[in-house]
Design a protein around this motif. Structure first.
Motif, short mmCIF file in Angstrom:
data_model
loop_
_atom_site.label_atom_id
_atom_site.label_comp_id
_atom_site.label_asym_id
_atom_site.label_seq_id
_atom_site.Cartn_x
_atom_site.Cartn_y
_atom_site.Cartn_z
N ILE A 6 55.00 46.66 41.49
CA ILE A 6 53.56 47.13 41.17
C ILE A 6 52.48 46.16 41.41
O ILE A 6 52.57 45.04 41.19
CB ILE A 6 53.29 47.50 39.61
N SER A 7 51.55 46.70 42.58
CA SER A 7 50.61 45.79 42.98
C SER A 7 49.10 46.39 42.38
O SER A 7 49.15 47.63 42.21
CB SER A 7 50.58 45.90 44.47
N THR A 8 48.11 45.45 42.41
CA THR A 8 46.77 45.96 42.39
C THR A 8 45.83 45.09 43.10
O THR A 8 46.54 43.87 43.31
CB THR A 8 46.60 45.70 40.79
N ILE A 9 44.67 45.34 43.50
CA ILE A 9 43.58 44.80 44.12
C ILE A 9 42.65 44.62 43.13
O ILE A 9 41.79 45.78 42.74
CB ILE A 9 43.40 45.33 45.40
N LEU A 10 42.07 43.49 42.58
CA LEU A 10 41.09 43.52 41.63
C LEU A 10 39.85 42.58 42.22
O LEU A 10 39.75 41.63 42.90
CB LEU A 10 41.61 42.41 40.37
N THR A 11 38.86 43.44 42.26
CA THR A 11 37.59 42.90 42.91
C THR A 11 36.56 43.03 41.83
O THR A 11 35.21 42.47 42.31
CB THR A 11 37.15 44.16 44.02
N ASP A 12 36.76 43.27 40.66
CA ASP A 12 35.49 43.09 39.51
C ASP A 12 36.22 42.67 38.41
O ASP A 12 36.89 43.07 37.69
CB ASP A 12 35.04 44.54 39.33
N LYS A 13 35.56 41.55 37.81
CA LYS A 13 36.16 40.74 36.57
C LYS A 13 36.26 42.03 35.35
O LYS A 13 37.03 41.81 34.50
CB LYS A 13 35.25 39.73 36.21
N ALA A 69 36.38 35.33 43.28
CA ALA A 69 37.84 35.42 43.45
C ALA A 69 38.62 34.57 42.40
O ALA A 69 39.46 35.01 41.71
CB ALA A 69 38.30 35.25 44.85
N GLU A 70 38.23 33.60 42.24
CA GLU A 70 38.78 32.36 41.32
C GLU A 70 38.38 32.93 39.69
O GLU A 70 39.35 32.92 38.93
CB GLU A 70 38.22 31.05 41.73
N GLU A 71 37.40 33.51 39.38
CA GLU A 71 36.87 33.78 38.21
C GLU A 71 37.77 35.14 38.00
O GLU A 71 38.31 35.25 36.73
CB GLU A 71 35.55 34.29 38.16
N ILE A 72 37.91 36.04 39.05
CA ILE A 72 38.80 37.15 38.64
C ILE A 72 40.28 37.01 38.46
O ILE A 72 41.00 37.37 37.34
CB ILE A 72 38.75 38.15 39.90
N GLU A 73 40.79 35.75 39.15
CA GLU A 73 42.29 35.49 38.99
C GLU A 73 42.21 34.66 37.73
O GLU A 73 43.49 34.95 37.17
CB GLU A 73 42.53 34.38 40.17
N GLU A 74 41.46 33.94 37.12
CA GLU A 74 41.45 33.27 36.05
C GLU A 74 41.53 34.49 34.80
O GLU A 74 42.49 34.42 33.84
CB GLU A 74 40.20 32.48 35.80
N ALA A 75 40.55 35.51 34.88
CA ALA A 75 40.93 36.49 33.85
C ALA A 75 42.10 37.14 34.01
O ALA A 75 42.70 37.57 33.16
CB ALA A 75 39.75 37.43 34.10
#
Length: 279
Positions: A6-13, A69-75
């Motif tokens: 299962i994949s997702t693309i996150l562009t918004d925190k 991108a780093e903030e989104i990855e942290e969340a």
């Protein structure tokens, strides 16, 4: 085919939690791995030169996207760490003009891509091209989730939208692992052709095929009493208490649906329950 990636693309925190709640709930149920691409998007320009731009300005825009991108990855890591799923994250930076390539590369080896609703209040301009790139370039089925916490549970009733099109068949086949988990399945057929080959038993062959996969479905033949197909689908979803809608995506061209409207676009704009799409 089983759902194992299962994949997702996150562009918004702000959308990390509802998307990952849905993805992790599904992953736990079907024993799947979650791959999350945390993408910083440079929304300042479209990849072309514009008056007044210089290397410093362009670099600043890319740097801001990288920090995002780093903030989104942290969340994302914080949210996924609270689950019992297997997961991995990655980061990337993309300009709007090059967004499709990044999304497709991430989506093409996925069994299901979970994405947020691309329209509505505070929806970023990148969400619509992300949906289209995952579907058309990544060739992946999508689960579009509303921007609400209620999606963090397995569906109990599914509504299958059937019009005998290749798109609707692809969506139903992609949904089989989920249909095996729900309590009730309804096949909605709106105004079947009166002279079609299946006029005496619309949906019968589909119901028989589903039954062989252990999915018992009821067939609901509906007269088109509303101008838009999407309104018919949403009303029947309410009548049947469906918390998952399965339908083919973009039976007409994306350009036509963007300009004139269409069932897919209207559903993505107005749906209040998760929608599984395939093309």
């Amino acid at each position: 085919m089983a759902i194992k990636t299962i994949s997702t693309i996150l562009t918004d925190k702000a959308l990390v939690k509802p998307v990952l709640d849905a993805a992790s709930t599904l992953a736990l149920n079907v024993d799947a791995h979650i791959d999350a691409l945390c993408l910083g998007v440079d929304r300042s320009q479209m990849g072309y030169y514009y008056a007044g731009a210089n290397a410093a300005i362009l670099q600043e825009a890319i740097s801001r996207a990288g920090a995002e991108a780093e903030e989104i990855e942290e969340a994302a890591k914080a949210a996924l760490a609270l689950t019992d799923t297997r997961w991995g994250t990655d980061t990337g930076v993309a300009q709007m003009a090059d967004l499709g390539r990044h999304v497709a590369q991430h989506a093409r080896f996925s069994d299901l891509v979970v994405l947020p609703k691309p329209y509505g209040k505070d929806a970023g301009i990148e969400l619509e091209p992300v949906v289209e790139a995952a579907m058309f370039e990544g060739r992946a089925p999508l689960l579009i989730v509303p921007q609400a916490d209620q999606v963090a549970k397995l569906p109990e009733t599914a509504l299958l939208c059937w019009n005998e099109s290749p798109e609707s068949l692809a969506a139903i086949k992609a949904s089989l692992p989920l249909l095996a988990q729900v309590d009730r399945v309804h096949i909605a057929i709106i105004d079947p052709p009166v002279h079609g080959p299946n006029r005496s038993d619309p949906g019968g062959m589909l119901a028989a095929w589903l039954a062989r996969h252990g999915v018992k479905a009821e067939i609901d033949v509906l007269a088109k009493t509303m101008p838009r197909i999407s309104d018919m689908i949403r009303r029947h979803a309410e009548d049947t208490s469906a918390d998952l809608i399965v339908m083919g995506g973009y039976g007409h061209s994306r350009f036509r649906e963007a300009i004139l409207g269409g069932a897919t676009r209207n559903m993505l704009e107005e749906a209040e329950v998760p929608v599984l799409l395939a093309h």
